[in-house]
Design a protein around this motif. Structure first.
Motif, PDB file in Angstrom:
ATOM      1  N   PRO A   1      13.669   2.590   7.045  1.00  0.00           N
ATOM      2  CA  PRO A   1      12.957   3.878   7.008  1.00  0.00           C
ATOM      3  C   PRO A   1      13.666   4.943   6.189  1.00  0.00           C
ATOM      4  O   PRO A   1      13.003   5.752   5.526  1.00  0.00           O
ATOM      5  CB  PRO A   1      12.879   4.272   8.490  1.00  0.00           C
ATOM      6  N   TRP A   2      14.988   4.992   6.224  1.00  0.00           N
ATOM      7  CA  TRP A   2      15.710   6.014   5.468  1.00  0.00           C
ATOM      8  C   TRP A   2      15.522   5.807   3.976  1.00  0.00           C
ATOM      9  O   TRP A   2      15.231   6.746   3.236  1.00  0.00           O
ATOM     10  CB  TRP A   2      17.186   5.990   5.853  1.00  0.00           C
ATOM     11  N   ARG A   3      15.666   4.566   3.503  1.00  0.00           N
ATOM     12  CA  ARG A   3      15.461   4.299   2.081  1.00  0.00           C
ATOM     13  C   ARG A   3      14.011   4.570   1.690  1.00  0.00           C
ATOM     14  O   ARG A   3      13.730   5.039   0.571  1.00  0.00           O
ATOM     15  CB  ARG A   3      15.825   2.848   1.749  1.00  0.00           C
TER      16      ARG A   3
ATOM     17  N   PRO B   1      12.244  -1.898  -3.897  1.00  0.00           N
ATOM     18  CA  PRO B   1      11.780  -3.077  -4.632  1.00  0.00           C
ATOM     19  C   PRO B   1      10.260  -3.218  -4.557  1.00  0.00           C
ATOM     20  O   PRO B   1       9.661  -3.099  -3.494  1.00  0.00           O
ATOM     21  CB  PRO B   1      12.472  -4.238  -3.904  1.00  0.00           C
ATOM     22  N   GLY B   2       9.649  -3.432  -5.710  1.00  0.00           N
ATOM     23  CA  GLY B   2       8.214  -3.648  -5.755  1.00  0.00           C
ATOM     24  C   GLY B   2       7.373  -2.394  -5.737  1.00  0.00           C
ATOM     25  O   GLY B   2       6.134  -2.481  -5.730  1.00  0.00           O
ATOM     26  N   ARG B   3       8.012  -1.232  -5.747  1.00  0.00           N
ATOM     27  CA  ARG B   3       7.250   0.021  -5.730  1.00  0.00           C
ATOM     28  C   ARG B   3       7.656   0.892  -6.915  1.00  0.00           C
ATOM     29  O   ARG B   3       8.834   0.989  -7.250  1.00  0.00           O
ATOM     30  CB  ARG B   3       7.466   0.775  -4.428  1.00  0.00           C
ATOM     31  N   ALA B   4       6.652   1.528  -7.489  1.00  0.00           N
ATOM     32  CA  ALA B   4       6.919   2.388  -8.643  1.00  0.00           C
ATOM     33  C   ALA B   4       7.684   3.631  -8.203  1.00  0.00           C
ATOM     34  O   ALA B   4       7.499   4.118  -7.077  1.00  0.00           O
ATOM     35  CB  ALA B   4       5.605   2.791  -9.304  1.00  0.00           C
ATOM     36  N   PRO B   5       8.531   4.169  -9.063  1.00  0.00           N
ATOM     37  CA  PRO B   5       9.265   5.392  -8.715  1.00  0.00           C
ATOM     38  C   PRO B   5       8.311   6.546  -8.431  1.00  0.00           C
ATOM     39  O   PRO B   5       7.246   6.656  -9.033  1.00  0.00           O
ATOM     40  CB  PRO B   5      10.102   5.666  -9.978  1.00  0.00           C
TER      41      PRO B   5
END
Length: 362
Positions: free
Chosen positions: A167-169, A181-185
């Motif tokens: 959750p923090w990340r 990982p796997g998600r756009a900025p």
């Protein structure tokens, strides 16, 4: 349901100040605080200003805009003094949260121009977490708030964000401070306080994933319910909202709402959409009431209010509702709300039973 209020604000600030106190001998004026283009000193002042502003919004019951004041530190204020100011603003906000009634909402611009006391508390805790992270990064310190609290913040303020194992990340990523990982900025973000739709005797208060999780598990979802509430249909709808949230397909404005009576702040039922509008712009609504609330026109009023809101969206051409052929009470509610039965059209209720279909067009 776990509350979000003054205790959580003070707890978050106490942890932050304890860490930052180990670095008060550093130069906060010229040291950059993490990714934002702010110095550590300015970042700390920003947090104090935000917490004081939130207290002012709630204490003054501001409804049209921000109360026009801001905090200014005296010349010569040192880093230790800045931490004292942070603790003071947290205490002021905490006191305000503890004395603000449950139903009070005050102005906040994102995204629906208001937030309740728990919304302001959650935003304050998030501000403390994120900017303490920024300060720690700039000062070379290690900081990580409790994972459980981060998960709560995501479920209250970021309902459109699919949860992750960390959750923090996830919170850092959702606010443009990290990668997943796997998600756009994320390059731009806003708070997502819940939608509230007013009607004559009720307010329709959108459920956050946090509230829905509690309701689905048998809790009150943070609402004060009349005797016998909530009805099972509301709990089932909350469970479907949670599944949508966990899979990343939840769209907050097309979710579930609690029907809250204005006169005493008690929830009397639930109403909501079965999903987002389809390709033809049709959206379906379902509802139920606690037995003690029936016979007062609340379902009709709630159905009219939510239908009017939906038909006010450019993407919606029609609102639909279905009911069992033997449920004459529900049929009367639908008819009073202005819906017309679609001749020759029926649907199935998931168990193979027939349902009548009704429609209201804009």
């Amino acid at each position: 349901m776990r509350s979000m209020g003054g205790d959580q604000v003070e707890e978050a600030m106490a942890d932050a100040v304890a860490l930052l106190r180990t670095a008060t001998d550093r130069d906060w004026e010229t040291t950059r605080a993490g990714r934002p283009e702010w110095s550590c000193r300015y970042t700390a002042e920003h947090v104090a200003g935000v917490l004081l502003a939130y207290a002012g919004q709630l204490a003054g019951r501001a409804t049209e805009g921000w109360v026009p004041f801001e905090i200014t530190l005296d010349e010569g204020t040192g880093n230790e003094d800045v931490l004292d100011v942070l603790e003071t603003t947290a205490a002021l906000l905490a006191a305000t949260l503890r004395t603000t009634p449950r139903g009070v909402r005050a102005f906040h611009p994102y995204p629906f121009r208001s937030a309740d006391r728990e919304g302001f508390a959650a935003m304050a805790v998030t501000e403390v977490f994120l900017h303490t992270h920024d300060l720690a990064e700039g000062l070379g310190l290690r900081y990580e708030p409790p994972a459980e609290r981060c998960a709560e913040l995501l479920a209250r303020l970021f309902p459109h964000v699919r949860p992750d194992t960390d959750p923090w990340r996830t919170l850092l990523w959702a606010t443009g401070r990290g990668d997943l990982p796997g998600r756009a900025p994320v390059t731009e973000w806003r708070w997502r306080n819940n939608l509230v739709i007013p009607s004559e005797r009720l307010t329709l208060q959108g459920l956050t994933p946090a509230a829905a999780t509690d309701l689905a598990a048998g809790g009150d979802g943070g609402f004060a319910w009349i005797d016998g509430g909530p009805f099972q249909g509301t709990r089932d709808a909350a469970g479907m909202l949670v599944k949508a949230y966990e899979t990343g397909v939840h769209r907050p404005v097309w979710g579930v709402f609690a029907l809250v009576r204005r006169e005493d702040g008690r929830a009397v039922g639930g109403i909501g959409f079965h999903g987002v509008p389809d390709e033809q712009g049709r959206v379906e609504i379902g509802y139920d009431l606690a037995e003690a609330a029936r016979g007062n026109g609340y379902a009709t009023e709630g159905l009219r209010a939510l239908s009017a809101w939906a038909l006010g969206r450019e993407t919606v051409t029609a609102v639909r509702a279905t009911t069992e052929p033997e449920n004459t009470a529900s049929q009367a509610v639908i008819a009073r709300a202005g819906f017309v039965r679609i001749a020759g059209e029926t649907s199935e209720d998931g168990a193979g039973g027939e349902q009548f279909a009704y429609e209201l067009r804009g």
